[in-house]
Design a protein around this motif. Structure first.
Motif, PDB file in Angstrom:
ATOM      1  N   ILE A  83       0.873  -1.174   0.000  1.00 40.93           N
ATOM      2  CA  ILE A  83       0.000   0.000   0.000  1.00 40.93           C
ATOM      3  C   ILE A  83       0.906   1.219   0.000  1.00 40.93           C
ATOM      4  O   ILE A  83       1.816   1.330   0.825  1.00 40.93           O
ATOM      5  N   ARG A  84       0.651   2.105  -0.949  1.00 43.56           N
ATOM      6  CA  ARG A  84       1.394   3.363  -0.998  1.00 43.56           C
ATOM      7  C   ARG A  84       0.453   4.478  -0.574  1.00 43.56           C
ATOM      8  O   ARG A  84      -0.640   4.616  -1.099  1.00 43.56           O
ATOM      9  N   MET A  85       0.884   5.245   0.394  1.00 42.62           N
ATOM     10  CA  MET A  85       0.156   6.429   0.818  1.00 42.62           C
ATOM     11  C   MET A  85       0.891   7.620   0.214  1.00 42.62           C
ATOM     12  O   MET A  85       2.041   7.893   0.556  1.00 42.62           O
ATOM     13  N   VAL A  86       0.227   8.309  -0.713  1.00 42.93           N
ATOM     14  CA  VAL A  86       0.865   9.393  -1.462  1.00 42.93           C
ATOM     15  C   VAL A  86       0.248  10.716  -1.031  1.00 42.93           C
ATOM     16  O   VAL A  86      -0.972  10.882  -1.041  1.00 42.93           O
ATOM     17  N   ARG A  87       1.089  11.639  -0.650  1.00 37.03           N
ATOM     18  CA  ARG A  87       0.659  12.984  -0.259  1.00 37.03           C
ATOM     19  C   ARG A  87       1.054  13.914  -1.402  1.00 37.03           C
ATOM     20  O   ARG A  87       2.237  14.183  -1.625  1.00 37.03           O
ATOM     21  N   ASN A  88       0.077  14.406  -2.142  1.00 36.43           N
ATOM     22  CA  ASN A  88       0.375  15.234  -3.313  1.00 36.43           C
ATOM     23  C   ASN A  88       1.036  16.554  -2.944  1.00 36.43           C
ATOM     24  O   ASN A  88       1.796  17.103  -3.728  1.00 36.43           O
ATOM     25  N   SER A  89       0.773  17.070  -1.761  1.00 34.50           N
ATOM     26  CA  SER A  89       1.337  18.355  -1.383  1.00 34.50           C
ATOM     27  C   SER A  89       2.793  18.262  -0.928  1.00 34.50           C
ATOM     28  O   SER A  89       3.493  19.267  -0.929  1.00 34.50           O
ATOM     29  N   ASP A  90       3.255  17.068  -0.530  1.00 36.89           N
ATOM     30  CA  ASP A  90       4.629  16.925  -0.059  1.00 36.89           C
ATOM     31  C   ASP A  90       5.099  15.491  -0.269  1.00 36.89           C
ATOM     32  O   ASP A  90       4.722  14.585   0.476  1.00 36.89           O
ATOM     33  N   LYS A  91       5.924  15.286  -1.263  1.00 36.94           N
ATOM     34  CA  LYS A  91       6.395  13.950  -1.619  1.00 36.94           C
ATOM     35  C   LYS A  91       7.213  13.302  -0.498  1.00 36.94           C
ATOM     36  O   LYS A  91       7.274  12.093  -0.396  1.00 36.94           O
ATOM     37  N   LYS A  92       7.823  14.105   0.372  1.00 33.55           N
ATOM     38  CA  LYS A  92       8.638  13.561   1.459  1.00 33.55           C
ATOM     39  C   LYS A  92       7.791  12.781   2.464  1.00 33.55           C
ATOM     40  O   LYS A  92       8.325  11.998   3.229  1.00 33.55           O
ATOM     41  N   GLN A  93       6.488  12.992   2.476  1.00 30.70           N
ATOM     42  CA  GLN A  93       5.615  12.301   3.426  1.00 30.70           C
ATOM     43  C   GLN A  93       5.073  10.979   2.882  1.00 30.70           C
ATOM     44  O   GLN A  93       4.382  10.264   3.595  1.00 30.70           O
ATOM     45  N   ASP A  94       5.366  10.644   1.626  1.00 36.74           N
ATOM     46  CA  ASP A  94       4.866   9.396   1.042  1.00 36.74           C
ATOM     47  C   ASP A  94       5.372   8.197   1.838  1.00 36.74           C
ATOM     48  O   ASP A  94       6.496   8.191   2.326  1.00 36.74           O
ATOM     49  N   ARG A  95       4.514   7.177   1.953  1.00 37.66           N
ATOM     50  CA  ARG A  95       4.859   5.962   2.692  1.00 37.66           C
ATOM     51  C   ARG A  95       4.503   4.735   1.862  1.00 37.66           C
ATOM     52  O   ARG A  95       3.497   4.719   1.166  1.00 37.66           O
ATOM     53  N   ILE A  96       5.325   3.695   1.978  1.00 39.01           N
ATOM     54  CA  ILE A  96       5.033   2.397   1.363  1.00 39.01           C
ATOM     55  C   ILE A  96       4.977   1.371   2.488  1.00 39.01           C
ATOM     56  O   ILE A  96       5.905   1.287   3.298  1.00 39.01           O
ATOM     57  N   MET A  97       3.876   0.623   2.542  1.00 39.82           N
ATOM     58  CA  MET A  97       3.681  -0.374   3.594  1.00 39.82           C
ATOM     59  C   MET A  97       3.359  -1.716   2.953  1.00 39.82           C
ATOM     60  O   MET A  97       2.505  -1.791   2.076  1.00 39.82           O
ATOM     61  N   HIS A  98       4.036  -2.750   3.380  1.00 39.24           N
ATOM     62  CA  HIS A  98       3.767  -4.100   2.901  1.00 39.24           C
ATOM     63  C   HIS A  98       2.732  -4.731   3.823  1.00 39.24           C
ATOM     64  O   HIS A  98       2.702  -4.448   5.022  1.00 39.24           O
ATOM     65  N   PHE A  99       1.885  -5.584   3.258  1.00 45.77           N
ATOM     66  CA  PHE A  99       0.836  -6.182   4.076  1.00 45.77           C
ATOM     67  C   PHE A  99       0.544  -7.613   3.639  1.00 45.77           C
ATOM     68  O   PHE A  99       0.882  -8.029   2.539  1.00 45.77           O
ATOM     69  N   GLU A 100      -0.085  -8.321   4.539  1.00 39.36           N
ATOM     70  CA  GLU A 100      -0.657  -9.627   4.271  1.00 39.36           C
ATOM     71  C   GLU A 100      -1.906  -9.723   5.136  1.00 39.36           C
ATOM     72  O   GLU A 100      -1.873  -9.387   6.322  1.00 39.36           O
TER      73      GLU A 100
END
Length: 141
Positions: A83-100
């Protein structure tokens, strides 16, 4: 003041304006594109489109619920992916989380460290030998 002087003053003013704009451009922050490799993604867009269509065809869209400190995603079948959480206003805040998914076909992700506001949730997962992709705009409290 004759017309020759007016032309020289106008040309000097215009050149000064262009120089000021160039200095402002070079001193500004770098361009913040949503994706750095958008040309590569454009070439492979058919694969992305097919994975999005697979979600519609299999009725596999996950249910997303947001609590104050927890993001709950419920899938229709066991799934594993990112799951990628993308913040359009600030790319430095983007997160990638692996899940099962767990036995209840759910994924619970903590929202600690994510600022409230508008986010784009991009989920990519594999389930039953098929690949899926969904994108959704969410609002974190």
């Amino acid at each position: 003041m004759n017309w020759g002087t007016k032309i020289v003053l106008g040309l000097g003013t215009f050149m000064s304006f262009i120089i000021v704009l160039a200095v402002i451009m070079f001193n500004s922050k770098t361009d913040a594109l949503v994706e750095q490799d958008y040309y590569e993604k454009g070439i492979h867009y058919d694969e992305t489109f097919n994975r999005k269509e697979q979600v519609i065809k299999d009725h596999a869209a996950p249910l997303i619920s947001i609590q104050p400190e927890l993001l709950n995603i419920t899938f229709s079948k066991p799934a594993k992916g990112t799951i990628r959480m993308v913040r359009n206003s600030d790319k430095k805040q983007d997160r990638i989380m692996h899940f099962e998914t767990d036995t209840a076909m759910q994924v619970n992700l903590p929202l600690g460290g994510l600022k409230k506001g508008a986010w784009k949730l991009i989920a990519e997962w594999d389930s039953a030998d098929k690949t899926y992709l969904t994108e959704q705009e969410i609002q974190l409290p």
